[in-house]
Design a protein around this motif. Structure first.
Motif, PDB file in Angstrom:
ATOM      1  N   UNK A   1       8.660  -8.899 -22.128  1.00  0.00           N
ATOM      2  CA  UNK A   1       9.978  -8.408 -21.727  1.00  0.00           C
ATOM      3  C   UNK A   1       9.862  -7.323 -20.670  1.00  0.00           C
ATOM      4  N   UNK A   2       8.948  -6.379 -20.885  1.00  0.00           N
ATOM      5  CA  UNK A   2       8.791  -5.277 -19.931  1.00  0.00           C
ATOM      6  C   UNK A   2       8.359  -5.790 -18.564  1.00  0.00           C
ATOM      7  N   UNK A   3       7.457  -6.751 -18.512  1.00  0.00           N
ATOM      8  CA  UNK A   3       7.009  -7.287 -17.225  1.00  0.00           C
ATOM      9  C   UNK A   3       8.178  -7.876 -16.445  1.00  0.00           C
ATOM     10  N   UNK A   4       9.077  -8.551 -17.143  1.00  0.00           N
ATOM     11  CA  UNK A   4      10.199  -9.198 -16.459  1.00  0.00           C
ATOM     12  C   UNK A   4      11.234  -8.182 -15.980  1.00  0.00           C
ATOM     13  N   UNK A   5      11.701  -7.305 -16.882  1.00  0.00           N
ATOM     14  CA  UNK A   5      12.798  -6.420 -16.455  1.00  0.00           C
ATOM     15  C   UNK A   5      12.295  -5.297 -15.544  1.00  0.00           C
ATOM     16  N   UNK A   6      11.067  -4.823 -15.725  1.00  0.00           N
ATOM     17  CA  UNK A   6      10.626  -3.712 -14.891  1.00  0.00           C
ATOM     18  C   UNK A   6      10.311  -4.182 -13.468  1.00  0.00           C
ATOM     19  N   UNK A   7       9.728  -5.368 -13.348  1.00  0.00           N
ATOM     20  CA  UNK A   7       9.508  -5.909 -12.010  1.00  0.00           C
ATOM     21  C   UNK A   7      10.822  -6.107 -11.271  1.00  0.00           C
ATOM     22  N   UNK A   8      11.832  -6.626 -11.965  1.00  0.00           N
ATOM     23  CA  UNK A   8      13.138  -6.843 -11.333  1.00  0.00           C
ATOM     24  C   UNK A   8      13.781  -5.527 -10.927  1.00  0.00           C
ATOM     25  N   UNK A   9      13.769  -4.529 -11.799  1.00  0.00           N
ATOM     26  CA  UNK A   9      14.423  -3.258 -11.493  1.00  0.00           C
ATOM     27  C   UNK A   9      13.733  -2.522 -10.350  1.00  0.00           C
ATOM     28  N   UNK A  10      12.423  -2.565 -10.296  1.00  0.00           N
ATOM     29  CA  UNK A  10      11.737  -1.923  -9.175  1.00  0.00           C
ATOM     30  C   UNK A  10      12.089  -2.594  -7.856  1.00  0.00           C
ATOM     31  N   UNK A  11      12.157  -3.907  -7.866  1.00  0.00           N
ATOM     32  CA  UNK A  11      12.540  -4.593  -6.627  1.00  0.00           C
ATOM     33  C   UNK A  11      13.986  -4.298  -6.264  1.00  0.00           C
ATOM     34  N   UNK A  12      14.836  -4.127  -7.249  1.00  0.00           N
ATOM     35  CA  UNK A  12      16.222  -3.725  -6.966  1.00  0.00           C
ATOM     36  C   UNK A  12      16.249  -2.340  -6.341  1.00  0.00           C
ATOM     37  N   UNK A  13      15.475  -1.418  -6.884  1.00  0.00           N
ATOM     38  CA  UNK A  13      15.400  -0.074  -6.290  1.00  0.00           C
ATOM     39  C   UNK A  13      14.924  -0.148  -4.857  1.00  0.00           C
ATOM     40  N   UNK A  14      13.967  -1.031  -4.580  1.00  0.00           N
ATOM     41  CA  UNK A  14      13.502  -1.195  -3.212  1.00  0.00           C
ATOM     42  C   UNK A  14      14.577  -1.774  -2.305  1.00  0.00           C
ATOM     43  N   UNK A  15      15.350  -2.726  -2.840  1.00  0.00           N
ATOM     44  CA  UNK A  15      16.451  -3.291  -2.048  1.00  0.00           C
ATOM     45  C   UNK A  15      17.459  -2.201  -1.685  1.00  0.00           C
ATOM     46  N   UNK A  16      17.830  -1.376  -2.662  1.00  0.00           N
ATOM     47  CA  UNK A  16      18.790  -0.297  -2.404  1.00  0.00           C
ATOM     48  C   UNK A  16      18.258   0.643  -1.333  1.00  0.00           C
ATOM     49  N   UNK A  17      16.997   1.021  -1.462  1.00  0.00           N
ATOM     50  CA  UNK A  17      16.392   1.912  -0.470  1.00  0.00           C
ATOM     51  C   UNK A  17      16.341   1.252   0.901  1.00  0.00           C
ATOM     52  N   UNK A  18      15.985  -0.025   0.934  1.00  0.00           N
ATOM     53  CA  UNK A  18      15.839  -0.744   2.199  1.00  0.00           C
ATOM     54  C   UNK A  18      17.172  -0.905   2.914  1.00  0.00           C
ATOM     55  N   UNK A  19      18.240  -1.127   2.126  1.00  0.00           N
ATOM     56  CA  UNK A  19      19.536  -1.430   2.738  1.00  0.00           C
ATOM     57  C   UNK A  19      20.425  -0.203   2.926  1.00  0.00           C
ATOM     58  N   UNK A  20      20.152   0.886   2.222  1.00  0.00           N
ATOM     59  CA  UNK A  20      20.991   2.083   2.356  1.00  0.00           C
ATOM     60  C   UNK A  20      20.246   3.264   2.975  1.00  0.00           C
ATOM     61  N   UNK A  21      18.902   3.236   2.937  1.00  0.00           N
ATOM     62  CA  UNK A  21      18.122   4.325   3.490  1.00  0.00           C
ATOM     63  C   UNK A  21      17.853   5.465   2.532  1.00  0.00           C
ATOM     64  N   UNK A  22      18.224   5.320   1.259  1.00  0.00           N
ATOM     65  CA  UNK A  22      17.974   6.383   0.283  1.00  0.00           C
ATOM     66  C   UNK A  22      17.802   5.793  -1.114  1.00  0.00           C
ATOM     67  N   UNK A  23      17.039   6.522  -1.938  1.00  0.00           N
ATOM     68  CA  UNK A  23      16.891   6.160  -3.351  1.00  0.00           C
ATOM     69  C   UNK A  23      17.455   7.249  -4.259  1.00  0.00           C
TER      70      UNK A  23
ATOM     71  N   UNK B   1      16.028  12.071 -10.102  1.00  0.00           N
ATOM     72  CA  UNK B   1      17.167  11.518  -9.356  1.00  0.00           C
ATOM     73  C   UNK B   1      16.734  10.379  -8.441  1.00  0.00           C
ATOM     74  N   UNK B   2      15.442  10.263  -8.191  1.00  0.00           N
ATOM     75  CA  UNK B   2      14.904   9.163  -7.383  1.00  0.00           C
ATOM     76  C   UNK B   2      14.802   7.916  -8.256  1.00  0.00           C
ATOM     77  N   UNK B   3      15.357   6.798  -7.768  1.00  0.00           N
ATOM     78  CA  UNK B   3      15.381   5.574  -8.565  1.00  0.00           C
ATOM     79  C   UNK B   3      13.977   5.134  -8.970  1.00  0.00           C
ATOM     80  N   UNK B   4      13.047   5.173  -8.034  1.00  0.00           N
ATOM     81  CA  UNK B   4      11.685   4.732  -8.348  1.00  0.00           C
ATOM     82  C   UNK B   4      11.016   5.661  -9.352  1.00  0.00           C
ATOM     83  N   UNK B   5      11.250   6.951  -9.219  1.00  0.00           N
ATOM     84  CA  UNK B   5      10.647   7.894 -10.158  1.00  0.00           C
ATOM     85  C   UNK B   5      11.227   7.717 -11.558  1.00  0.00           C
ATOM     86  N   UNK B   6      12.530   7.454 -11.646  1.00  0.00           N
ATOM     87  CA  UNK B   6      13.120   7.216 -12.968  1.00  0.00           C
ATOM     88  C   UNK B   6      12.472   6.003 -13.625  1.00  0.00           C
TER      89      UNK B   6
END
Length: 785
Positions: A336-358, A298-303
């Motif tokens: 392809x993996x380098x591009x989309x996985x780097x972007x998605x991890x940073x998105x998960x970090x943005x969500x955590x940073x701005x909402x306080x939860x992943x 259920x954790x975005x980063x773990x997924x």
């Protein structure tokens, strides 16, 4: 060529320079210092970008500096399509990660330390992919393990972070030792120590009887670094690191090191039954395990972390599959993996940073508050899901083209790929849709759009994933085809594009999408079923690691209690047993016992007197009832030896012996009296006899060795050398002094240091004893009596 070599060396050093200046830049400029720090990886990226036309024409770039030519050791690098692509990903994504970290860790008290660690990590990974010499490769390989340990354990006050860092270091460090052994075997088999030369020795390696051993050792290093089953557990646990580390580690750096190594060694160790069985088997198993475990989280980063495990498994499976299309698919998916996985991890970090939860179960309705983040997440998810018009679609189509076939092997691995890709489809849209759709809910922090430092990196990567597919011809020319050509060592021209291409691969893509939609639709149920299934299996490799470490600690404790019981007499006895064995066994086994000469008839009276003094001193030591008497009597032996040196023409050595014996007696007497040891020897008779016998055996060994040495023909080469050069080189007429001070200057300095440290230790013991006595007297005045 010299300019290129110097500039490449400078580019490799730029991340290390960034590590040095990062704390000072952050201290002065704060989070805005990230813009300045990003210049270092950006300059390295631009330098490597210059090689694209040359590499696209099929050329290679080599350079470096010779270190130890006699052992073929050098600091050298090797750039072809594969290493250049990795260098561009490491420096390019590294630039974006530096900017992202500036916003993510804004205000963190240890932000400067973090940047130093991330730059060291970047430099280590860059060294791995451009290294030509085996030594350079191994050094940088281990540096990635050490620097990742520092990054994963960055929040060292948390026990979970410390455990994850230690686990990653233990697993990847152990794999590094396997790699070292494998490289040594490859050196032994091929006779070369550079990757550029090893590539041409594939037939020699594959035909060697040591091929399988070398392969297993190399796979041990690659599988641990790239988290292949059963070593996959360390990678999700590494999510204890800050999100910038996770994004960088999963997209372009450490976890790809094992994949890089397998791609690099494909021309050398590939095309064998062992290669084409082991790699697809473990890669396919890792793909299935990673995606199944990702569904449960259920954790975005773990997924995302578990889908990285599965993606690495997919790459390993493709590398080992053996076909030409499989290599091309691996090259496409790597980018392809380098591009989309780097972007998605940073998105998960943005969500955590701005909402306080992943936690995905606590996130909903962020689309209105964070529209730009949602668009970025959606674009990256489309690529991860393998949907047009993104580069991930081209990679997935090429994967199915490579795997399809009518035999059981092809059907099996095609089914595994469809299953894995479908689950990754579901996870991708779970990350991109679940937090953003639906009605807004209460969250730990009020959500809002992230600042530019946070969204710039994922936006660039998501856009690149789109542009790389739209301009696929250009992408293949400058990136994909050179990668595949380097892996296969033959020219490759990848031509897949977004143009419609009906056939079985497209049908499998449609099946993947349908299956993925079904899993996404029933994601909660799938998570529940997966949790039940894993609970029924019991403990996994992660728990096994804890059990193994616990067992290792207990074993070490038991071995320590046996080998280090804390009794000095045991240590001394073992030491002298080893000395006796070292002296006597070679003499007996190799038949080197000396001839016993006749007793000399010209021994003078005063020489007999010296021998008698030594004998009386020995007797006094043996019969002494107090240790002080024994110590003083022991000095008689040394003085007798000093007189013998004097009589036989060695006055300098005699004087040194007199000084050593005098100091030894004084120091021993001082220590023994101040430490208040037992005044007499209370050992039982058996102990005395054993110790006496051991002393006699050691003495006999030294005697026999000395006799054998003196009976050998005298080699006066050193005598001639020192007589010839003591005056001309060291400007000293006394040869002995010159040897000690000049020719053995460092050795003499070491001896002086040892004596000084010993003296300080003795002084500390005396002061501790004196302090204890004063405390005892202060607490109990009667103790002085």
């Amino acid at each position: 060529m010299a300019d290129v070599t110097a500039l490449t060396f400078l580019a490799l050093c730029l991340p290390l320079a960034g590590a040095l200046v990062a704390p000072f830049v952050i201290r002065i400029f704060g989070a805005s210092g990230a813009w300045l720090l990003a210049i270092a990886p950006l300059l390295a990226f631009l330098h490597f970008l210059r090689f694209i036309p040359q590499i696209a024409r099929g050329e290679v770039v080599t350079g470096g500096y010779s270190w130890v030519p006699s052992y073929h050791l050098s600091f050298s690098w090797f750039l072809d399509g594969l290493s250049l692509a990795f260098a561009l990903l490491i420096t390019g994504i590294g630039t974006l990660i530096v900017l992202y970290a500036g916003g993510y860790l804004k205000g963190h008290k240890d932000q400067g330390r973090f940047f130093s660690f991330i730059f060291l990590f970047m430099g280590a990974m860059l060294g791995v992919v451009v290294s030509d010499s085996f030594l350079m490769l191994f050094i940088f390989w281990e540096l990635t393990s050490i620097t990742s340990f520092l990054l994963i354990g960055f929040d060292h006050e948390r026990a979970a972070a410390r455990r994850a860092a230690l686990q990653a270091l233990a697993v990847t460090g152990g794999g590094g030792l396997c790699l070292l052994a494998g490289l040594l075997l490859l050196w032994n088999i091929s006779g070369v120590t550079e990757m550029s030369r090893l590539i041409g020795a594939g037939d020699i390696v594959r035909e060697s009887p040591f091929y399988l051993a070398a392969l297993i050792l190399v796979l041990g290093g690659a599988f641990t670094k790239s988290a292949q089953f059963p070593f996959h557990f360390w990678l999700p646990n590494a999510m204890e690191a800050p999100t910038p580390v996770s994004a960088y580690l999963h997209s372009a750096t450490m976890v790809k090191a094992g994949v890089y190594l397998l791609m690099r060694l494909n021309p050398v160790m590939g095309a064998t039954p062992a290669w084409e069985i082991l790699l697809p088997f473990f890669g396919g198993l890792t793909l299935v395990v990673g995606t199944a475990l990702a569904i449960r989280q259920t954790d975005l980063k773990l997924k995302l972390a578990y889908t990285t495990v599965s993606s690495l498994g997919l790459l390993v499976m493709l590398i080992g599959f053996g076909s030409d299309h499989a290599v091309e698919a691996a090259a496409l998916y790597l980018v392809a993996h380098s591009l989309f996985k780097g972007a998605l991890f940073m998105v998960a970090g943005i969500i955590d940073h701005e909402t306080g939860t992943r936690d995905i179960t606590r996130l909903s309705g962020l689309m209105r508050a964070m529209p730009l983040t949602w668009v970025i997440a959606l674009a990256a998810a489309f690529s991860m899901a393998g949907l047009p018009p993104f580069f991930g679609f081209l990679a997935k189509e090429e994967i199915y083209t490579a795997l399809i076939g009518g035999d059981v092997r092809a059907i099996t691995f095609t089914s595994i790929a469809v299953f894995g890709n479908a689950l990754m489809f579901a996870v991708a849209f779970a990350v991109a849709l679940k937090p953003f759709l639906g009605r807004p809910v209460e969250m730990p922090k009020h959500p809002h759009e992230a600042p530019v430092l946070l969204w710039l990196g994922p936006a660039v990567l998501a856009v690149l994933g789109l542009l790389a597919a739209i301009f696929s011809t250009f992408t293949h020319t400058v990136l994909s085809s050179p990668i595949a050509s380097a892996i296969r060592q033959t020219p490759v021209d990848i031509d897949i594009s977004l143009a419609p291409h009906l056939g079985l691969p497209l049908a499998l893509s449609a099946l993947t999408v349908l299956f993925g939609i079904g899993v996404y639709w029933q994601l909660d149920r799938a998570r529940f079923l997966m949790a039940l299934f894993l609970r029924s299996i019991g403990h996994g490799p992660d728990h096994g690691f804890d059990v193994a470490i616990s067992g290792l600690v207990r074993l070490a404790s038991r071995v320590m209690r046996v080998l280090q019981p804390g009794r000095l007499e045991i240590y001394v006895t073992c030491t002298f047993l080893c000395v006796a064995a070292i002296l006597l066994i070679p003499l007996v086994v190799y038949g080197e016992l000396p001839r016993f000469p006749a007793w000399p008839a010209d021994v003078r009276l005063y020489e007999w007197a010296v021998f008698l003094i030594a004998a009386f001193g020995l007797a006094a030591v043996l019969v002494a009832r107090e240790r002080l008497t024994a110590i003083v009597s022991l000095g008689i032996q040394g003085f007798a030896v000093a007189i013998i040196f004097l009589l036989f023409g060695a006055p300098d050595l005699s004087f040194t012996q007199f000084m050593v014996e005098t100091l030894s007696v004084v120091i021993l007497a001082l220590v023994m009296t101040r430490l208040r040891l037992s005044p007499a020897d209370h050992r039982p008779l058996g102990g005395r006899l054993f110790d006496g016998a051991l002393a006699l055996v050691c003495g006999l060994g030294f005697t026999l060795l000395l006799m054998r040495a003196t009976q050998a023909p005298f080699n006066d080469a050193l005598t001639t050398f020192f007589n010839a050069y003591s005056k001309s080189i060291a400007h000293g007429a006394n040869v002995v002094n010159v040897i000690i001070v000049d020719f053995r200057g460092t050795d003499t300095l070491g001896e002086i240091a040892v004596v000084a440290v010993t003296g300080l230790a003795i002084l500390a013991l005396i002061r501790i004893r004196a302090g204890s006595e004063r405390k005892l007297a202060a607490n109990d005045p009667a103790a002085e009596d």
